[in-house]
Design an enzyme around this catalytic site. Sequence first.
Site, PDB file in Angstrom:
ATOM      1  CB  ILE A 106      -0.829   0.106   1.266  1.00 48.99           C
ATOM      2  CG1 ILE A 106      -1.917  -1.243   1.246  1.00 48.99           C
ATOM      3  CG2 ILE A 106      -1.759   1.326   1.243  1.00 48.99           C
ATOM      4  CD1 ILE A 106      -2.588  -1.368   2.433  1.00 48.99           C
ATOM      5  CB  SER A 107       0.850   4.205   0.056  1.00 49.28           C
ATOM      6  OG  SER A 107       1.364   5.771  -0.241  1.00 49.28           O
ATOM      7  CD1 TRP A 108       8.228   4.710   1.082  1.00 49.27           C
ATOM      8  CD2 TRP A 108       7.925   2.865   2.242  1.00 49.27           C
ATOM      9  NE1 TRP A 108       9.337   4.336   1.516  1.00 49.27           N
ATOM     10  CE2 TRP A 108       9.240   3.271   2.097  1.00 49.27           C
ATOM     11  CE3 TRP A 108       7.498   1.840   2.822  1.00 49.27           C
ATOM     12  CZ2 TRP A 108      10.099   2.394   2.782  1.00 49.27           C
ATOM     13  CZ3 TRP A 108       8.559   0.758   3.295  1.00 49.27           C
ATOM     14  CH2 TRP A 108       9.750   1.089   3.156  1.00 49.27           C
ATOM     15  CB  THR A 132       1.865   1.594  -4.720  1.00 50.12           C
ATOM     16  OG1 THR A 132       3.260   1.772  -4.514  1.00 50.12           O
ATOM     17  CG2 THR A 132       1.543   0.495  -5.628  1.00 50.12           C
TER      18      THR A 132
END
Length: 277
Positions: A106-108, A132
Site C-alpha cells: 500500500i502506497s510506500w 502506489t
Amino acid sequence: MPDNQTAPDGGKFQTICANGVNLRVYTLHEGRTGLPLVICNGLGQAVEILYPLMHEFPDRPIIAFDAAGVGRSEVPETAATIPQHAAMLRQVLDDLNVDRCDIMGISWGGALAQQLAYDHPQLVHKLVLAITSAGGIGSWWGTPLALSEIMFPFRYVNKAYGDFIGPFMYGGEALLQPALFKEYSKNAIRPSYEGYSAQVKALCTWTSVPWLSQLNQPTQVIGGALDTLIPVANQMLLASLIPNARIRIFNAGHLLMYSRKSEVGALVTDFLDGSAG
C-alpha cells in the site's frame, strides 16, 4: 514492546531481529489454512492504521509489520534502501517459517512489495499493488502541497494540524469528508524523524521501471481516480508494464483503502482466491 503481546483485535505482536534491526511484527489468524497475506504499509504508518482493512480478510492468515524506523520498530544505524527493506522483510518471513505468500503493498509499501516479488519470485505467489507507484524516479508526482507535506512530517507532530492538512494531501472523499480522515488517522503512531526521512529518501532514489516486465506473479493493481498524493497515472503505468496484471480504479482518493475497505477487501479476496497463478 514485549514478545507475543496480544493486540486489541486478537492479533499478536512480536519482535523479530531482521538483518540487525528489531522490527515489530504482527500476525493475525495464525490458525487459518492457506497462504498468508503479507501487508506492507504506507509511509510512516504503523500496523494499527491497518486494523480496519485487515478485518476484511477473516479467512486467511495475515502478517504485517512496522518498517524500520516506523511505529515501534527500531531505527537502523544507517538509512535503509528499498532493497534493504525487502531483505529485512524476507528475514522476517524466514523467521516465521513462511516459504510462500501473497503480498499487498500500500502506497510506500508498494515499492517494498515490488522489490520482494522481484528479488524472490518463488516466495511471492500473487501481488496486490494499491495506490502506489514505480518509485520516485520515472513516476508521476502528486500535488505540490502533498509533496511538501510528505517531505516534512509535521502532521505527525501536531495532531490537529495533521487532521487539517491530511485531507488536502489525500484528496477525494478525505477532502469532502474530513471527519472520515480524522477517524482513519486516530490510530497513527508518530514515526521517528530519522526513520521517516530515510523512508522518503529510499523511495525517491528507487524505481522498478527497468524490471517490472520481469515480474511473473499475477498482479492486482488498485488506484484512486481522485488521489492527489499518488496520481492514478502511476497505477496505470504499473498495470501496463507488469505482464500478468489487471487494474481496478475506484472513484476515491488516497484514503480508499479505508473509505472503500469492504469493496477493496472483496476485490482482493476474489483475486487471491482465483485460479490464476
